[in-house]
Design an enzyme around this catalytic site. Structure first.
Site, short mmCIF file in Angstrom:
data_model
loop_
_atom_site.label_atom_id
_atom_site.label_comp_id
_atom_site.label_asym_id
_atom_site.label_seq_id
_atom_site.Cartn_x
_atom_site.Cartn_y
_atom_site.Cartn_z
N GLY A 16 0.83 -1.21 0.00
CA GLY A 16 0.00 0.00 0.00
C GLY A 16 0.86 1.26 0.00
N ARG A 77 1.07 -4.85 -5.72
CA ARG A 77 1.13 -6.13 -5.04
C ARG A 77 1.44 -7.12 -6.16
NH1 ARG A 77 -2.60 -3.48 -1.48
NH2 ARG A 77 -1.52 -3.43 0.52
N ASP A 108 5.06 -5.21 6.15
CA ASP A 108 5.81 -6.43 6.46
C ASP A 108 5.69 -7.51 5.39
OD1 ASP A 108 3.26 -6.87 7.29
OD2 ASP A 108 3.77 -7.20 9.41
N THR A 130 3.60 2.53 5.88
CA THR A 130 2.18 2.17 5.82
C THR A 130 1.42 3.10 6.75
OG1 THR A 130 0.52 0.56 6.56
CG2 THR A 130 2.70 0.25 7.44
N ASP A 132 -1.00 2.32 8.47
CA ASP A 132 -1.66 1.57 9.54
C ASP A 132 -0.85 1.47 10.84
OD1 ASP A 132 -3.72 1.01 7.70
OD2 ASP A 132 -2.59 -0.68 6.89
N ASP A 134 1.13 -0.73 11.64
CA ASP A 134 0.98 -2.11 12.14
C ASP A 134 2.23 -2.96 11.92
OD1 ASP A 134 0.81 -2.24 9.38
OD2 ASP A 134 -0.93 -3.57 9.33
N ARG A 176 -6.28 -1.97 8.60
CA ARG A 176 -6.22 -3.43 8.41
C ARG A 176 -6.57 -4.12 9.72
NH1 ARG A 176 -1.19 -4.98 4.55
NH2 ARG A 176 0.02 -4.22 6.32
#
Ligand code: ADP
Length: 325
Positions: A16, A77, A108, A130, A132, A134, A176
């Protein structure tokens, strides 16, 4: 390709996109050139590596990008890369283009791809990008602050109209499987309730009760922040309608959270992480992930980084509940 004898570094963005990735690209190019390398940009992430979409970058090719969201190198992707044959071909392409190191900017998933390339003998350096936040090995990922500010602005706007009626607004935010955006924006936006993937959901206790208690204390508008990872936004809306008697508006913020000019924090963090990624390669500390730890930018071995876990702060969850009273 040039006829230079200099060592070469490639840089790509994968997964992303996130605001601040351009700052990181710019930093990799400029630090690479500063330390004596030729730097090559790889378009479209691992797809571009497989396709040989690899071209030289210069000091000037990264001018005027630090203020732009997205990634000038584009991202993708690549299911094709995510196979043993794909990784082999990626390593062959890196050798064909005589890359002495590869900087991977992404999440990751992208780091797992980088680790696979490292196992094939391609030195890599990874940068966490990212919205996020995360990625377990780092306190901070590039893009997170810009996304938080975008969501904060959206909540403020929605609040203005919620304030003018007795209204309940549910705002679904990205992240996510993680609730970092949701929790921090619930705190920053003054939400009455926050629904996180990290916390088992009891709609009566976590959403209906705060609204009814708030109403009894004189509140007449309610903001509920729901993380997309919970996947229960519609169910929450239906329960509020049935049990509180207000029909909530539902705003799914979606991709507006990904774009926009990066904040100072994302520009600076992207820049410092980009320089660090090159310095790690240059000093022989290959196959590491750049991470932010207690305000320091450090490198961690990629296997160690991928094995780490991080959890959302229980204290911040409690604080958000206290603040919503
Ligand atoms: P992110 O990097 O944001 O987590 P993805 O998980 O989609 O995003 O990963 C981006 C790309 O990295 C994938 O499309 C794939 O090409 C590659 N990738 C992901 N996981 C692996 C893996 N386990 N092994 C090799 N490559 C991977």
């Amino acid at each position: 390709m040039t006829a230079s004898n200099k060592k070469r570094i490639g840089v790509l963005t994968s997964g992303g996109d996130a605001p601040g990735m351009n700052a990181a690209i710019r930093a990799v190019v400029r630090a690479g050139i500063y330390y004596g390398y030729d730097v090559f940009g790889i378009e479209n992430g691992y797809s571009g590596l497989l396709a040989g979409d690899i071209s030289p970058m210069t000091l000037r090719s990264v001018s005027e990008i630090i203020n732009r969201g997205g990634t000038i190198l584009k991202t993708s992707r690549s299911p094709e890369f995510n196979t043993p044959e794909g990784v082999n071909r990626g390593a062959e392409m890196a050798r064909l283009f005589k890359l002495d190191g590869l900087v991977v900017i992404g999440g990751d998933g992208s780091f797992r791809g980088a680790r696979d390339l490292a196992k094939k003998g391609i030195p890599v350096s990874c940068i966490p990008g990212t919205i996020d936040n995360d990625i377990s090995c780092t306190d901070y990922t590039i893009g997170y602050d810009t996304a938080l500010n975008t969501v904060k602005d959206a909540i403020d706007r929605i609040k203005d109209t919620a304030y003018s009626h007795e209204r309940c607004s549910i705002i679904e935010v990205m992240g996510r499987g993680a609730g970092y955006i949701a929790l921090n924006c619930a705190i920053a936006g003054g939400a009455e309730a926050c629904v996180l993937p990290e916390k088992p959901l009891d709609i009566d206790e976590d959403v209906i009760k705060p609204i009814i208690d708030g109403r009894n204390r004189g509140k007449d508008h309610f903001i509920i922040v729901a993380a997309e990872g919970v996947g229960k936004t519609d169910e929450i809306a239906a329960e509020i309608k049935a049990k509180v008697g207000i029909t909530p508006t539902v705003s799914i913020l979606g991709y507006i959270q990904r774009g926009g000019s990066p904040t100072v924090r994302d520009r600076v963090t992207g820049s410092l992480m980009g320089v660090k990624a090159v310095e790690l390669l240059h000093s022989g500390n290959i196959n590491q992930v750049v991470a932010s730890h207690s305000g320091q930018i450090i490198g961690l071995p990629i296997d160690e980084a991928l094995a780490m876990t991080k959890t959302i702060s229980e204290y911040e969850i409690l604080a958000s509940t206290i603040l919503s009273l």
